[in-house]
Design a protein around this motif. Structure first.
Motif, PDB file in Angstrom:
ATOM      1  N   SER A 206      59.898  29.318  34.727  1.00 24.58           N
ATOM      2  CA  SER A 206      58.511  29.743  34.564  1.00 24.58           C
ATOM      3  C   SER A 206      58.330  31.194  34.988  1.00 24.58           C
TER       4      SER A 206
ATOM      5  N   GLY B 177      57.073  34.383  32.686  1.00 26.80           N
ATOM      6  CA  GLY B 177      55.905  35.173  33.057  1.00 26.80           C
ATOM      7  C   GLY B 177      56.224  36.618  33.363  1.00 26.80           C
TER       8      GLY B 177
ATOM      9  N   TRP C 167      45.090  40.013  28.001  1.00 23.93           N
ATOM     10  CA  TRP C 167      44.839  38.771  27.278  1.00 23.93           C
ATOM     11  C   TRP C 167      46.130  37.959  27.138  1.00 23.93           C
TER      12      TRP C 167
ATOM     13  N   LEU D 127      48.381  37.563  29.183  1.00 27.22           N
ATOM     14  CA  LEU D 127      48.716  36.855  30.418  1.00 27.22           C
ATOM     15  C   LEU D 127      48.088  35.461  30.482  1.00 27.22           C
ATOM     16  N   ALA D 128      47.025  35.242  29.708  1.00 28.18           N
ATOM     17  CA  ALA D 128      46.304  33.964  29.785  1.00 28.18           C
ATOM     18  C   ALA D 128      47.206  32.749  29.564  1.00 28.18           C
TER      19      ALA D 128
ATOM     20  N   SER E 267      50.175  32.355  30.358  1.00 28.40           N
ATOM     21  CA  SER E 267      51.113  32.200  31.465  1.00 28.40           C
ATOM     22  C   SER E 267      50.615  31.190  32.505  1.00 28.40           C
ATOM     23  N   ILE E 268      49.302  30.974  32.552  1.00 25.73           N
ATOM     24  CA  ILE E 268      48.756  29.989  33.495  1.00 25.73           C
ATOM     25  C   ILE E 268      49.308  28.602  33.185  1.00 25.73           C
ATOM     26  N   CYS E 269      49.327  28.262  31.892  1.00 23.77           N
ATOM     27  CA  CYS E 269      49.878  26.969  31.486  1.00 23.77           C
ATOM     28  C   CYS E 269      51.392  26.931  31.674  1.00 23.77           C
TER      29      CYS E 269
ATOM     30  N   GLY F 136      53.171  28.303  33.937  1.00 21.76           N
ATOM     31  CA  GLY F 136      53.541  28.076  35.323  1.00 21.76           C
ATOM     32  C   GLY F 136      53.501  26.621  35.737  1.00 21.76           C
ATOM     33  N   ILE F 137      52.786  25.797  34.987  1.00 23.92           N
ATOM     34  CA  ILE F 137      52.671  24.369  35.297  1.00 23.92           C
ATOM     35  C   ILE F 137      53.682  23.542  34.510  1.00 23.92           C
TER      36      ILE F 137
ATOM     37  N   ALA G  73      49.590  29.452  24.269  1.00 18.35           N
ATOM     38  CA  ALA G  73      49.711  28.697  25.517  1.00 18.35           C
ATOM     39  C   ALA G  73      50.442  27.374  25.286  1.00 18.35           C
TER      40      ALA G  73
ATOM     41  N   SER H  22      54.166  26.615  26.740  1.00 18.65           N
ATOM     42  CA  SER H  22      54.312  25.482  27.651  1.00 18.65           C
ATOM     43  C   SER H  22      55.424  24.552  27.197  1.00 18.65           C
TER      44      SER H  22
END
Length: 547
Positions: free
Chosen positions: A152, A156, A314, A316-317, A319-321, A323-324, A373, A377
């Protein structure tokens, strides 16, 4: 699973010291992945101060990737033979020194040379980091968790590099994008000797020196040819000849590795069930993520008209998913889910992401972000599991070579994704532009618009009134159409990859790579009880720790 394989899987658990060492090892990973994209916003400032030619500008970008890809196999083998911590420290020193040299380069030639050394340093850092993770985490569940976080962070890091580049350029001079590496490398040099034991093969044999130029001559022409196809937005004879030449030399390299006892890449690696499929599946995953990035970065800037820094923010958005997703996939396998099925689900999730991207029109920011995303993921699910499978299946003494092969496959997959999907999208774009603008522009202007979307935006800016708007609308619609077709192709590739994963990994085992390989060394009961001392005491002769 037999009792033997159960004891093999249940290695001693890592403690606070090992997890602290893991955090330190994340530093080179982030920096090497960030350096892929850190120049995105620095190019105009570099052009103003160093005045590079167009060829030199291309080399400033590409020499880093070429040096990195070409030397991964060599550096992974060197780490196995001479010590992974030693190689990591050498790479950190080289990376830090080259960063200073790049920051204060006085000419384009100096910057190219510094970027080449950065690539050499990166080639030592990447396989050493992954191999050391294999040595630090002998417990299967902990290793899977660490590798999921590792995957992850790597995904990122590339997006973070472009954003950080934009922020630094906005406040400082262009060389600052390189100086951010230096404190991290200094920290790495200070902490690694304290936290990370040395590991190497206790009986490595002679080093196969002739294989070094052979591996370079096999990897570099293929990477160059694929990058050239992506950059030229189409296939031409020279890149094809380069790829063929690289593949031919690669066949010679493989034959040498199969017939020598002191081979740089031991054929033993491919005797372990799941290792070969992991290399291929990881390359397909990188194919997908880099192929989508080729379109989404252009879409945000040239279709939606966002500035470089805004587009990077934008981007980077998703990347939140990301990381999980990696840790979640690892947790699912640890709870008993079938590994092959989870990997297949990751590929299907990526295909769904491509399907969402295929619905995008010329003004569909949220569709693109959601699609990216979902795609990212799914791919990180795949990459975290196949990385753990590849690294966990092989003996610890071969972890450096295994990591190098895995990462070389990633370089091939990424270059192939940009070349193949980029060519599909470009073919559709050019056909649409030719149909919609034929006869409406001077031949010279039409030729420029026909080449790329970026050139079309430049031409539209020079035209006045409705003519410019017409060119821009037609080019954006053509690019979006090409992106949609390429995304359908990407989705089909990922569905095929899901089937491949289910077929090739069905016998590897449900819970752990060792279940399929049966050769991961196990620490004895006495070593498990003494886990509070050092990891080197736990791995015993299998990983050959050197005090």
């Amino acid at each position: 699973m037999t009792s033997t394989s159960t004891s093999i899987c249940a290695g001693p658990r890592a403690g606070r010291k090992e997890w602290t060492a893991f955090v330190v090892l994340m530093l080179p990973l982030l920096l090497v992945s960030m350096d892929v994209s850190v120049l995105y916003f620095a190019v105009p400032a570099i052009s103003r101060e160093l005045h590079p030619s167009s060829t030199q500008q291309l080399w400033i970008f590409d020499i880093y990737a070429f040096a990195l890809a070409g030397l991964l196999i060599t550096m992974g083998a060197l780490g196995d033979r001479f010590g992974r911590r030693k190689l990591l420290l050498f790479g950190a020193a080289a990376f830090g020194a080259a960063s200073v040299a790049a920051a204060y380069a006085q000419s384009a030639e100096m910057l190219i040379a510094a970027r080449a050394v950065l690539g050499i340093g990166g080639a030592t850092l990447m396989p050493s980091t992954m191999a050391l993770i294999r040595n630090l985490f002998l417990d299967e569940k902990q290793r899977a968790k660490a590798i999921a976080i590792w995957s992850s962070a790597m995904a990122g890091g590339i997006a973070l590099g472009s954003v950080l580049s934009g922020v630094m350029i906005e406040h400082f001079w262009w060389g600052s994008v390189f100086l951010i590496n230096v404190p991290a490398m200094v920290l790495l040099l200070a902490l690694v000797p304290l936290l990370v034991p040395e590991f190497k093969d206790p009986k490595p044999g002679a080093f196969d020196l002739p294989s070094v130029p052979l591996s370079l001559a096999a990897v570099l022409p293929v990477i160059y040819g694929l990058k050239k196809i992506a950059a030229d937005n189409g296939v031409s004879p020279i890149p094809l000849l380069s790829i063929v030449a690289g593949l031919a030399i690669g066949a010679v390299f493989v034959r040498r590795q199969r017939t020598r006892r002191d081979a740089m890449i031991s054929p033993e690696l491919f005797h372990h069930r799941g290792f070969g499929p992991s290399i291929a599946l990881n390359a397909l995953a990188t194919f997908a993520v880099m192929g989508s990035a080729y379109f989404t970065t252009q879409y945000l800037q040239s279709v939606l008209g966002k500035g470089p820094l805004e587009a990077a923010l934008w981007s980077l958005a998703p990347s939140i998913c990301v990381g999980i997703a990696g840790p979640a996939a690892a947790a699912a396998v640890q709870r008993g889910a079938d590994r092959a099925q989870v990997i297949g689900a990751g590929f299907v999730t990526g295909a769904i992401g491509y399907g969402i991207l295929a619905l995008a029109g010329p003004d569909a920011l949220w569709t693109v972000l959601i699609g990216a995303a979902v795609l990212s993921s799914g791919i990180v699910m795949v990459m975290s599991l196949v990385t753990d499978l590849a690294i966990g299946t092989v003996p610890p003494k071969r972890a450096g070579s295994a990591a190098a092969l895995l990462e070389t496959g990633q370089e091939f997959g990424g270059a192939m994704g940009m070349a193949v999907l980029g060519s599909v999208g470009t073919a559709v774009y050019r056909s649409d532009v030719k149909d919609s603008l034929a006869g409406g522009l001077p031949s010279g202007a039409l030729g420029q618009v026909h080449e790329t979307l970026g050139a079309a935006v430049a031409v539209a800016g020079r035209l006045k009134g409705r003519a410019g708007e017409h060119v821009l609308d037609a080019a954006r619609e053509a690019f979006t159409h090409g992106m949609r077709i390429a995304c359908v192709a990407g989705a089909l590739v990922l569905v095929a990859a899901a089937v491949l994963a289910l077929v090739t990994l069905r016998r590897v085992g449900t819970k752990g790579p060792a279940a399929g390989g049966g050769d991961v060394p196990s620490a004895g009961a006495d070593e498990t009880a003494a886990r509070g001392e050092t990891v080197s005491e736990a791995v015993s002769e299998a990983a050959a720790p050197v005090r």
